[in-house]
Design a protein around this motif. Structure first.
Motif, PDB file in Angstrom:
ATOM      1  N   ALA A  22       0.832  -1.195   0.000  1.00  0.00           N
ATOM      2  CA  ALA A  22       0.000   0.000   0.000  1.00  0.00           C
ATOM      3  C   ALA A  22       0.868   1.246   0.000  1.00  0.00           C
ATOM      4  CB  ALA A  22      -0.943  -0.014   1.200  1.00  0.00           C
ATOM      5  N   GLY A  23       1.807   1.312   0.945  1.00  0.00           N
ATOM      6  CA  GLY A  23       2.840   2.327   0.867  1.00  0.00           C
ATOM      7  C   GLY A  23       2.523   3.700   1.404  1.00  0.00           C
ATOM      8  N   LEU A  24       1.320   3.952   1.964  1.00  0.00           N
ATOM      9  CA  LEU A  24       0.995   5.318   2.372  1.00  0.00           C
ATOM     10  C   LEU A  24       1.889   5.805   3.499  1.00  0.00           C
ATOM     11  CD1 LEU A  24      -0.737   7.773   1.975  1.00  0.00           C
ATOM     12  CD2 LEU A  24      -2.397   6.832   3.587  1.00  0.00           C
ATOM     13  N   SER A  25       2.192   4.948   4.473  1.00  0.00           N
ATOM     14  CA  SER A  25       3.062   5.366   5.574  1.00  0.00           C
ATOM     15  C   SER A  25       4.427   5.810   5.061  1.00  0.00           C
ATOM     16  CB  SER A  25       3.231   4.215   6.573  1.00  0.00           C
ATOM     17  OG  SER A  25       2.022   3.908   7.208  1.00  0.00           O
ATOM     18  N   VAL A  26       4.995   4.999   4.168  1.00  0.00           N
ATOM     19  CA  VAL A  26       6.299   5.326   3.587  1.00  0.00           C
ATOM     20  C   VAL A  26       6.219   6.633   2.807  1.00  0.00           C
ATOM     21  CG1 VAL A  26       8.056   4.569   1.941  1.00  0.00           C
ATOM     22  CG2 VAL A  26       6.992   2.913   3.480  1.00  0.00           C
ATOM     23  N   LEU A  27       5.155   6.782   2.034  1.00  0.00           N
ATOM     24  CA  LEU A  27       5.014   7.984   1.206  1.00  0.00           C
ATOM     25  C   LEU A  27       4.838   9.238   2.062  1.00  0.00           C
ATOM     26  CD1 LEU A  27       2.679   6.630  -1.612  1.00  0.00           C
ATOM     27  CD2 LEU A  27       5.101   7.216  -1.815  1.00  0.00           C
ATOM     28  N   LEU A  28       4.015   9.170   3.077  1.00  0.00           N
ATOM     29  CA  LEU A  28       3.791  10.349   3.912  1.00  0.00           C
ATOM     30  C   LEU A  28       5.076  10.796   4.592  1.00  0.00           C
ATOM     31  CD1 LEU A  28       0.326   9.519   5.529  1.00  0.00           C
ATOM     32  CD2 LEU A  28       0.822  11.336   3.878  1.00  0.00           C
ATOM     33  N   ARG A  29       5.855   9.849   5.080  1.00  0.00           N
ATOM     34  CA  ARG A  29       7.131  10.214   5.714  1.00  0.00           C
ATOM     35  C   ARG A  29       8.083  10.830   4.696  1.00  0.00           C
ATOM     36  NH1 ARG A  29       6.161   5.265   8.498  1.00  0.00           N
ATOM     37  NH2 ARG A  29       7.505   4.108   7.070  1.00  0.00           N
ATOM     38  N   SER A  30       8.110  10.253   3.504  1.00  0.00           N
ATOM     39  CA  SER A  30       8.976  10.784   2.449  1.00  0.00           C
ATOM     40  C   SER A  30       8.535  12.187   2.040  1.00  0.00           C
ATOM     41  CB  SER A  30       8.944   9.849   1.239  1.00  0.00           C
ATOM     42  OG  SER A  30       9.666  10.394   0.156  1.00  0.00           O
ATOM     43  N   TRP A  31       7.221  12.372   1.903  1.00  0.00           N
ATOM     44  CA  TRP A  31       6.713  13.685   1.499  1.00  0.00           C
ATOM     45  C   TRP A  31       6.954  14.741   2.581  1.00  0.00           C
ATOM     46  CZ3 TRP A  31       1.508  11.192  -0.398  1.00  0.00           C
ATOM     47  CH2 TRP A  31       1.710  10.627  -1.662  1.00  0.00           C
ATOM     48  N   ARG A  32       6.861  14.361   3.848  1.00  0.00           N
ATOM     49  CA  ARG A  32       7.148  15.304   4.928  1.00  0.00           C
ATOM     50  C   ARG A  32       8.610  15.736   4.886  1.00  0.00           C
ATOM     51  NH1 ARG A  32       7.554  14.126   9.799  1.00  0.00           N
ATOM     52  NH2 ARG A  32       7.160  11.874   9.870  1.00  0.00           N
ATOM     53  N   ALA A  33       9.497  14.764   4.632  1.00  0.00           N
ATOM     54  CA  ALA A  33      10.928  15.083   4.556  1.00  0.00           C
ATOM     55  C   ALA A  33      11.200  16.042   3.408  1.00  0.00           C
ATOM     56  CB  ALA A  33      11.734  13.802   4.391  1.00  0.00           C
ATOM     57  N   ARG A  34      10.600  15.777   2.256  1.00  0.00           N
ATOM     58  CA  ARG A  34      10.810  16.647   1.099  1.00  0.00           C
ATOM     59  C   ARG A  34      10.224  18.038   1.323  1.00  0.00           C
ATOM     60  NH1 ARG A  34       7.763  14.906  -4.181  1.00  0.00           N
ATOM     61  NH2 ARG A  34       6.101  15.875  -2.970  1.00  0.00           N
ATOM     62  N   ALA A  35       9.047  18.098   1.961  1.00  0.00           N
ATOM     63  CA  ALA A  35       8.429  19.394   2.246  1.00  0.00           C
ATOM     64  C   ALA A  35       9.335  20.232   3.144  1.00  0.00           C
ATOM     65  CB  ALA A  35       7.063  19.197   2.900  1.00  0.00           C
ATOM     66  N   GLY A  36       9.957  19.584   4.135  1.00  0.00           N
ATOM     67  CA  GLY A  36      10.879  20.305   5.007  1.00  0.00           C
ATOM     68  C   GLY A  36      12.064  20.863   4.245  1.00  0.00           C
TER      69      GLY A  36
END
Length: 277
Positions: A22-36
């Motif tokens: 599914a990957g949502l947990s991985v994606l959300l963490r990755s997107w938060r890192a990129r947003a920062g």
């Protein structure tokens, strides 16, 4: 969203690896890192900051990243996408995860359409440009003679674009800057798995791909999302076609009458106005 994220255990020569289907947990963490990074914070955007921007509690957002929120309001999803600065493909994947995939019934394996001769005519009319059609799993449905000349592997009965591009040694020589291509193709697989989370053909394809150690590493390194390669410019090294590197741009069309099929043409790289002077 599903009550908890599904994972698939794949066995490989280097041991077992957990693949988050599914990957949502991985994606959300990755997107938060990129947003920062994009905000110049020097660190990921925190869960507290995201929750505050959403008007929700930190606990609520923490549970979201764990995959335990049962349902999300579309407006909340849109706001989350803004906070995380998601592009169009990433927004689509966020909605796929939230609502269990695409709302449209797309066959898991399109196979050979009844009007294949009509599609074949359209493909042949693209000559001398290579053109082909793939199904939901990127199996080659049909192609023209130029495509076969450039890439003889399409003549195989089980020809598959993603498998060839990611696991065939020939592809690593023909696709200039192969790791860049690999990232994009893996990003397309990630998009497709979010769109059709219950498609067994995609799970089998991913299993095949991740037997390759380079693909395993690239899959783990980046969580890119790409819906398709329309408009992508790249270079090919095909000595049997041209002594020079060939520069092309991919055009991808989605036939309305055939959900899941992709009509792809490899066109010439357009020249810039300066080149015409």
């Amino acid at each position: 969203m599903r009550g908890e994220e599904r994972g698939t255990e794949l066995k490989a020569s280097g041991g077992s690896i957990a693949v988050d289907s599914a990957g949502l947990s991985v994606l959300l963490r990755s997107w938060r890192a990129r947003a920062g990074q994009r905000l110049g914070l020097g660190s990921p955007l925190s869960q507290v900051e995201v929750a505050s921007e959403l008007g929700m509690s930190e606990r609520w957002y923490r549970e979201l990243e764990r995959g335990s929120i049962p349902r999300l309001d579309p407006r909340l999803l849109s706001r989350l996408a803004e906070i995380l600065r998601l592009d169009a493909d990433e927004r689509a994947v966020l909605h796929f995860h939230a609502f269990g995939g695409t709302p449209y019934a797309t066959p898991s394996h399109a196979g050979r359409p009844a009007d294949l001769p009509v599609l074949q005519q359209l493909v042949d009319r693209q000559l001398p440009r290579p053109a082909y059609v793939t199904d939901t799993r990127w199996d080659i449905v049909t192609h023209n003679s130029a495509m076969a000349e450039w890439f003889p592997w399409v003549l195989a009965q089980d020809a598959n674009l993603i498998r060839w591009a990611l696991t065939d040694p020939e592809a690593r020589g023909q696709l200039v800057d192969w790791p860049c291509h690999a990232y994009i193709y893996l990003a397309m697989v990630r998009f497709a798995m979010a769109e059709r989370p219950d498609d067994p053909d995609l799970s089998v394809l991913l299993h095949e791909i991740l037997q390759d150690p380079d693909c395993r590493r690239l899959w783990a390194e980046r969580t890119c999302i790409v819906g398709n390669r329309d408009g992508h410019r790249f270079r090919l090294r095909l000595p049997h076609v041209s002594p020079s590197v060939i520069e092309v741009v991919t055009q991808v069309l989605l036939p309305a009458g055939h959900p899941g099929l992709r009509f792809v043409v490899l066109g010439d790289e357009p020249s810039s106005p300066a080149d015409d002077n």
